[in-house]
Scaffold this active site. Structure first.
Site, PDB file in Angstrom:
ATOM      1  N   ASP A  19       0.853  -1.186   0.000  1.00 57.09           N
ATOM      2  CA  ASP A  19       0.000   0.000   0.000  1.00 57.09           C
ATOM      3  C   ASP A  19       0.890   1.238   0.000  1.00 57.09           C
ATOM      4  OD1 ASP A  19      -2.156   1.641   0.092  1.00 57.09           O
ATOM      5  OD2 ASP A  19      -2.893   0.959   2.053  1.00 57.09           O
ATOM      6  N   ASP A 112      -3.127   2.524  -6.004  1.00 55.68           N
ATOM      7  CA  ASP A 112      -2.032   2.596  -5.035  1.00 55.68           C
ATOM      8  C   ASP A 112      -1.947   1.417  -4.091  1.00 55.68           C
ATOM      9  OD1 ASP A 112      -4.295   3.146  -3.686  1.00 55.68           O
ATOM     10  OD2 ASP A 112      -3.534   4.910  -2.632  1.00 55.68           O
ATOM     11  N   GLU A 113      -2.633   0.329  -4.373  1.00 57.91           N
ATOM     12  CA  GLU A 113      -2.451  -0.842  -3.520  1.00 57.91           C
ATOM     13  C   GLU A 113      -2.690  -2.122  -4.304  1.00 57.91           C
ATOM     14  OE1 GLU A 113      -5.413  -1.378  -0.422  1.00 57.91           O
ATOM     15  OE2 GLU A 113      -6.650   0.190  -1.316  1.00 57.91           O
TER      16      GLU A 113
END
Lengths: 409, 388
Positions: A19, A112-113
């Site tokens: 993350d 973003d993860e």
């Protein structure tokens, strides 16, 4: 914060959740190094919400999805910058490429993860802990960005672990420590527990994940419905059977409709569910997918919203099956007579269609609904969507004729 | 109250009744007394009892009673304690608000619960007839496996027990399979008749606990004190009464033909092993395919394009059209485990149309029934219809 296992790493904790830390804000700051160490909020857009914030801004209580006005009140000194979506996408692509160098089993959750299953990468890259360290080092060296990594035997524990070690952290949960790690955490740490569910759990006196684990399933069912109860109970016991599947980035298909006027009449709402179920099923069929969990969403005139979901015994892409489940959920929700503003149908827990077949029942004839769907789809391709539809979805009154018909004697 | 009992007998009686205790957290405050185990030494002998308003379990055992009386002890705690007692006679007595358990050099004092608040246990209805415990336990196991576990369809969570003179018929279905067993018993009256829908899990638990040795089990169908329908089972000093499941069991007899036009026979044990093996590649509810050709049966699971695939060929006694039928492997294994015979026969609905045969229920039975005689155990299994 970094807490790590021994050099060999634990056997069986093969899932990584990577993350990026305050991703949008961090990327924006790469181009504005003079702003480092200051509270910065990325936000704007038509609805004026916080998209991301630096940890300096978060210290004031600012978090993403919060209205910008509120964030400004909490942290008047923060600089608010507009998002740079193209750059975020570009950086995201490069970070995902770093992850795919480790294993093809990468399932991105958003820009973003991502989850990684590194069980097959040990030989090449070492233990999951070593892989996690390598990823963090490479992302920092290549992009100048920090990320946090949770390492655990299951996806949801890995996700909680990464959240607990943010920012710039690495947290390993060995299989034997999963329950000890989970049980003291508040219920809201579980995936799928939002504010409404948290409140429902709180009414039962359940405040930690351990409380959920100790609560009889039946009690949970009464409070949350069948699917949510099963789901949370399994998670609270550390069970999560989902595998990191690079193909299941599409986790659900849904359709919802805001009614032009509020409707309380059950028949009319049922017809709306039928129409939405048909839409959802058609989209599933077009993608060659089937659903195991059907859900409904009902928003009332006062904007309160209820959702209900049920897991089927086998996956389906049949309109009628989805409708039948949606209607049952609607009836069981006990909301008859209330004015409804929005109706939604959701198909989640998607699998490849046709992989399992249909278990016949003693009181059922081999169903023709599936064939009907294929015929409807074919007609839709030739004559346009809606060429063939359930009779109950036809307009109730025939439309007024444009010109008086000539009368044949 | 004061009595002396053998350690093992006491431990067993307490452990057996404790299984019927309601779970602690599920019990509302006003029903706290139900978390207790009743020790009734009003004589003769000692009765240990648990009751959750659905099921009442009572175990009777020999005890030397020096002071008659009753006490209500915290159930789970008592069960835990008796499990760990040393091998010595157990002396139990009440002392004020406490219950003292002394065994060897160990001594426990438990705070008792208000025994006068404990509800009256439903008495066993008049006995309808008797059956040998082992045979009854086996028959119930064969049938209960097909009962539903979905609480939203309560009727299907029951086992239907029907009495017609000296014949007992047990039936259960979860809509996907149906298991039916007939067996002889000794009714109190030759024209005994009755039907009861008994919660499958309770029946299975009860029948199993009465199946040891050569226990004679009494079955009693009747009504409880408030007019509710009850079934009772007693034997070996153990007695269980349970409320019945409400509702109408599906009319199932018409689903079971007198004979099947097409039959395939397979050795049971090798088939069971083979199903277990190929099912390893079938995720959850995915089917196992059975392809019958002249004297052969090929099992197949998984898919070519998918993650894994498995197949295995077995000899079979079959002469009919090439027939491919798919089943849920867990349901098929349940059937094979339940069938008490070296051979299993698959009865299909059509001898000349393989497609019809693959869509209609298959009737699985053991070998051995004489000509024209219906087998005493039948397991109807609905196929899985494959897409495309």
């Amino acid at each position: 914060m970094t807490s790590e296992a021994g050099p060999m790493g634990p056997m069986g904790s093969d899932i990584l959740h990577v993350d990026m830390d305050a991703f949008f804000a961090a990327v924006t700051l790469l181009g504005r190094p003079e702003l480092r160490g200051q509270p910065v909020i990325i936000g704007g857009g038509p609805r004026g919400v916080v998209l991301s914030a630096t940890y300096e801004a978060r210290a004031y209580g600012v978090h993403s999805a919060m209205p910008l006005a509120r964030a400004r009140r909490l942290c008047p000194s923060a600089l608010v910058l507009p998002p740079e979506r193209d750059r975020y996408q570009e950086v995201s692509r490069r970070v995902m490429a770093v992850l795919r160098d480790v294993t093809p089993l990468v399932a991105p959750l958003s820009v973003d993860e991502a989850f990684l299953d590194v069980s097959g990468a040990r030989r090449l890259f070492g233990t999951p802990v070593e892989i996690a360290r390598m990823i963090r080092a490479r992302v920092l060296a290549d992009e100048g960005l920090t990320c946090s990594v949770g390492v655990a035997p299951t996806m949801f524990v890995a996700k909680i672990a990464s959240t607990r070690c943010k920012p710039d952290g690495l947290l390993v949960v060995p299989p034997g420590d999963v329950l000890a790690f989970l049980h003291p955490l508040p219920t809201s740490a579980l995936w799928g527990v939002g504010r409404a569910t948290e409140a429902a759990l709180d009414r039962l006196g359940l405040r930690t994940i351990g409380d959920i684990a100790d609560c009889p399933l039946l009690t949970l069912r009464h409070a949350l419905g069948d699917a949510a109860a099963q789901h949370l109970h399994a998670l609270a016991h550390g069970r999560d059977e989902r595998a990191v599947d690079p193909d299941t980035t599409e986790v659900s298909v849904s359709a919802e409709h805001t009614l032009s006027v509020d409707v309380a009449e059950a028949d009319q709402l049922a017809r709306e569910l039928l129409r939405l179920s048909g839409q959802v099923a058609r989209r599933l069929r077009a993608r060659g997918r089937a659903t195991r969990t059907v859900g409904i969403k009902i928003r009332f005139a006062d904007f309160t919203t209820v959702t209900r979901a049920r897991t089927l015994r086998e996956p389906t892409d049949v309109s009628q099956e989805i409708y039948r489940t949606a209607l049952a959920l609607f009836r069981e929700a006990g909301i008859a007579g209330r004015a409804v503003r929005l109706v939604g149908v959701r198909a989640a827990n998607l699998t490849e269609a046709g992989a399992t077949g249909h278990q016949l029942a003693i009181d059922e004839r081999p169903a023709a609904w599936s064939q009907l769907d294929r015929a409807t789809d074919a007609a839709g391709h030739r004559f346009g969507a809606g060429a063939v539809a359930p009779a109950s979805l036809l307009p109730r009154q025939p439309p007024p004729p444009r010109a008086p018909k000539p009368h044949n004697p | 109250m004061r009595f002396r009992v053998e350690r093992d007998e006491f431990t067993e009686a307490v452990a057996w009744t404790a299984r019927s205790l309601p779970s602690r957290t599920a019990t509302a405050a006003q029903q706290q007394v139900l978390t207790g185990l009743l020790l009734d030494a009003s004589g003769p002998g000692l009765v240990v009892a648990a009751f959750d308003y659905e099921v009442a379990a009572q175990a009777k055992l020999e005890a030397t009673i020096s002071e008659e009386g009753r006490a209500l002890a915290p159930g789970k705690m008592l069960a835990e304690i008796t499990k760990q007692l040393p091998a010595a006679p157990v002396e139990v007595w009440t002392e004020g608000n406490g219950l003292v358990i002394a065994c060897g050099n160990a001594r426990f004092t438990l705070r008792t619960m208000p025994v006068e608040e404990y509800p009256a246990l439903p008495p066993l209805p008049p006995i309808t007839g008797y059956i040998e415990g082992g045979a009854f336990g086996a028959a119930v196991s064969q049938v209960a496996v097909a009962a539903g576990r979905d609480d939203t369809l309560p009727v299907l969570t029951g086992v239907r027990l029907e009495i017609e003179g000296d014949v007992l018929t047990l039936a259960a279905t979860d809509r996907y399979r149906l298991a039916v067993r007939t067996l002889k018993w000794r009714p109190e009256s030759p024209d005994a008749a009755g039907v009861a829908l008994i919660p499958a899990r309770t029946l299975l638990d009860t029948a199993r606990s009465l199946s040891g040795g050569s226990v004679e089990v009494a079955i009693a169908l009747g009504t409880g004190p408030s007019g509710e329908a009850l079934a009772g089972f007693a034997g070996n000093g153990r007695q269980t009464t349970t409320r019945l499941v409400d509702g109408q069991f599906p009319p199932y007899r018409k689903l079971l033909p007198d004979s099947c036009p097409l039959i395939a026979a397979v050795e049971k044990a090798p088939l069971l092993e083979a199903v277990k093996r190929v099912a390893l590649v079938a995720p959850k509810t995915a089917p196992v395919k059975l392809a019958f050709t002249e004297d052969h049966l090929e099992l197949e699971a998984g898919s070519n394009g998918g993650e894994a695939q498995a197949s295995e060929t077995l000899p079979s006694t079959y002469s009919g059209p090439d027939l491919a039928v798919a089943f849920n492997p867990a349901y098929l294994q349940d059937a094979l485990n339940a069938i008490d015979s070296d051979q299993v026969e698959f009865g299909f609905a059509s001898a000349d149309d393989a497609e019809v045969a693959a869509k209609k229920p298959a009737i699985l039975t053991g070998k051995g029934a004489g000509e024209g005689e219906a087998p005493d155990y039948r397991y109807l299994l609905m196929p899985i219809q494959l897409n495309g």
